[in-house]
Design a protein around this motif. Structure first.
Motif, short mmCIF file in Angstrom:
data_model
loop_
_atom_site.label_atom_id
_atom_site.label_comp_id
_atom_site.label_asym_id
_atom_site.label_seq_id
_atom_site.Cartn_x
_atom_site.Cartn_y
_atom_site.Cartn_z
N VAL B 11 38.47 38.40 35.14
CA VAL B 11 37.26 39.18 35.42
C VAL B 11 37.46 40.04 36.68
O VAL B 11 36.95 41.15 36.76
CB VAL B 11 35.96 38.33 35.54
N VAL B 239 25.48 43.02 33.29
CA VAL B 239 25.51 41.58 33.08
C VAL B 239 24.52 41.24 31.98
O VAL B 239 23.32 41.46 32.12
CB VAL B 239 25.12 40.82 34.36
N LEU B 276 32.18 32.93 27.67
CA LEU B 276 32.03 34.05 28.59
C LEU B 276 32.66 35.27 27.93
O LEU B 276 33.73 35.18 27.33
CB LEU B 276 32.75 33.74 29.91
N ALA B 278 33.70 39.39 28.64
CA ALA B 278 33.90 40.33 29.74
C ALA B 278 34.72 41.50 29.27
O ALA B 278 35.45 41.40 28.28
CB ALA B 278 34.60 39.64 30.91
N LEU B 287 29.93 41.79 32.01
CA LEU B 287 30.09 40.34 32.06
C LEU B 287 28.99 39.74 31.20
O LEU B 287 27.80 39.97 31.45
CB LEU B 287 29.97 39.85 33.51
N LEU B 304 30.48 36.07 38.68
CA LEU B 304 29.75 37.27 39.12
C LEU B 304 29.90 37.49 40.62
O LEU B 304 30.12 38.60 41.10
CB LEU B 304 28.27 37.14 38.74
#
Lengths: 394, 394
Positions: B11, B239, B276, B278, B287, B304
């Motif tokens: 990330v 997000v 998750l 991304a 994200l 984050l």
């Protein structure tokens, strides 16, 4: 000289928690709740499965039992039948359970052939069910005595609370005094310096949730002081700084007294930052910090911060932590010494190293410091390796 | 499953430090400097006395020496003569010293009769002089690689720096997705819950200095998702949260892919918070957090927060601390377990107690937690008294 603890008691006696206001959740981070919020719903609203698996009655939960899969329950799609003994319901995470006394057997723990499942010989003890209301129940209340965190806002949202009653933010008027001061960006004369105190105090107060009014610099004459004090009207707390000497402090004090300040002026047994003035002036409290920026910062950490906490409705906090002295240090005199120091990771406690230069004029060292090493008044010399107390700076 | 450390690397590879802007000192608290500030003056501008006393030439600084007081120097009023051997100048704190090689003898250490002073038999080693430029010199630069503190602003002000070049604040667009969500203050239907993730993520991002755009809830259909993604244009980081299931996640991912998302979707070896998503979408990073609020919070803390630090130009931080386990705890499975826990003071380390109920649906427990107890994947059972690692929550 007044011990620090007694001075703190006296300044705290000058302020009371402020009134309240309503704010929406998006504006409530860091605010302090003044009235409990009430949960508008029950969470979870029903007993539901915490896992993917098979719901069975607890009476059927026996090693090696075989059951018939009768139906299915998923999140948002309940099973609408009533399972009878020997029946199982295929169930997914978040689905309501189809009966009161059940167990969810994990899908990976059963053997399924067609519509028949066989339980394992070794059963789980956990029922894998989230009972109705385990998080919170409708009518339950929430009112933490600390600034609201991001996670608190999540809980309040889940309770279907859209706005909360919080303490009003303290309004802090900041007044730097002194003929020697000019603002950053101005051209200082030969005997002048740049006003730095106000920026430090304003930032500390804002970090504590205050609303700051940074007023013009007051010159060392009565008219200028009166004009600037007048601009401070409506503030909850008036913070002055300035005057390295008692004389200059007195002029601020005298003018403030004309305007109704019930003034105390103390020499506090602390280093740096001996002189402090405080009192009530009309509806406001007043705190007079020393002119020296390092002294003003230490006094703001020790006195302004607790005053802002009390105004905000917060209980007293203890911020003192332990650390291991990384270097020998000498005895202290008749004042508690707050030495500017750095912290380094240590096992188990961090290691603290005071700066060699403890000159209270050094802003570069103040900026580099991670903490204040607290040396109690009258303390003897201390050796590297001893446990000492520190006040972290942020 | 991807280990947490590898997921973090991935990330972080999606973001780079943002551009810069100029802000005045009053708006610079917590901002990250992107270019050094240059001191516009030298501080102190002259070598001056740190105390009230008598300035004498170092050659006259002998035990029991007697000298004649020739003149006086005060703050803002220099002595304009040139002292000769055997002469002393009465000097006050802040006054320029009248010569290059001098010592200030404290007033309480001399005996004065008329204009004659006698030095003590035991001399101080310190000269009580603040040398010119000891704090900072004109042209010196300042550029800490951390958010600016109140004390940094004081130093910058003293350097006569009125504005600084800082990294732009990351613009974070927050999108909650799911048919089951309504906003606080609305009336939830029978299968609906209140959107809480967005409030948590928005507050965490704001606390990290981001500017937040909280967008409307996106429903589980392509049109709604497209509309809301469109509103996110111009953000540095988008997000999303939502979809307890892989299926729901896929819909968000598919629509984002149509809009140019170069997507990765990982199952991370962590608990709570396995899925998750991304990637990069045009000029923004994206994200995708899990829909469960506890999982979303833990993922936001772990992923984050470092992304926002990197966008803000900050170096990676290590927030892991040590604590003593206050209670026995069982082994972990194949995922790193971030257990919600409370901290109590301990000597020398704080004591950490995980909550009995680690159900990832419990917002009340998330709100009460002080930290996450980190249980590494594959770790065995741990006894009370063992040293463990925690991640403090704020």
């Amino acid at each position: 000289m007044l011990p620090v603890e007694e001075a703190l008691e006296k300044v705290l006696a000058l302020v009371e928690p402020l009134g309240t206001e309503r704010v929406g959740l998006r504006h409530a981070l860091g605010r302090v709740m003044a009235e409990p919020a009430t949960a508008q719903l029950t969470q979870p609203p029903f007993s539901g499965s915490a896992m993917d698996g098979y719901w069975i009655d607890v009476a059927d939960h026996l090693p090696g039992a075989t059951l018939t899969v009768e139906g299915e329950a998923a999140a948002g799609r309940a099973y609408d039948g009533t399972p009878t003994p020997g029946q199982a319901v295929r169930i997914f995470t978040g689905a309501p359970v189809p009966g009161p006394n059940g167990v969810v057997v994990l899908q990976e723990n059963v053997t399924r052939e067609g519509d028949t499942i066989t339980l394992p010989q070794e059963l789980e003890t956990h029922n894998n069910i989230r009972p109705k209301g385990q998080d919170f129940a409708q009518g339950g209340s929430f009112c933490p005595d600390r600034p609201l965190t991001a996670r608190d806002l999540g809980l309040l949202a889940a309770m279907n609370v859209a706005a909360v009653t919080v303490r009003s933010r303290p309004i802090v008027a900041i007044i730097a005094t002194g003929d020697e001061l000019v603002m950053p960006g101005e051209e200082p004369g030969p005997d002048q310096i740049i006003c730095s105190n106000s920026f430090i105090v304003a930032a500390l107060a804002e970090r504590m949730g205050a609303e700051v009014r940074m007023l013009p610099i007051a010159r060392d004459d009565r008219d200028s002081l009166r004009t600037v004090f007048d601009l401070a009207k409506g503030a909850d707390l008036v913070v002055t700084s300035g005057g390295a000497s008692v004389g200059a402090h007195d002029l601020v004090g005298e003018v403030a007294a004309e305007l109704g300040l019930d003034r105390s002026f103390w020499k506090i047994a602390m280093r740096p930052g001996k002189p402090l003035m405080a009192g009530r002036m009309g509806d406001a409290a007043m705190l007079g910090l020393p002119g020296n920026p390092v002294s003003a910062t230490v006094c703001a950490e020790l006195f302004l911060r607790p005053m802002l906490r009390k105004l905000s409705g917060l209980p007293p906090e203890s911020r003192v932590q332990q650390a291991i002295l990384a270097t020998d240090t000498g005895p202290t005199g008749p004042r508690t010494h707050y030495m500017r120091a750095t912290l380094a990771p240590g096992d188990p406690l961090p290691r603290v190293t005071p700066f060699d230069n403890q000159d209270s004029a050094m802003l570069s060292i103040l900026s580099q410091a991670d903490c204040l090493l607290i040396r109690p008044l009258g303390d003897g010399p201390r050796k590297a390796g001893e446990t000492v107390e520190i006040l972290p700076l942020d």
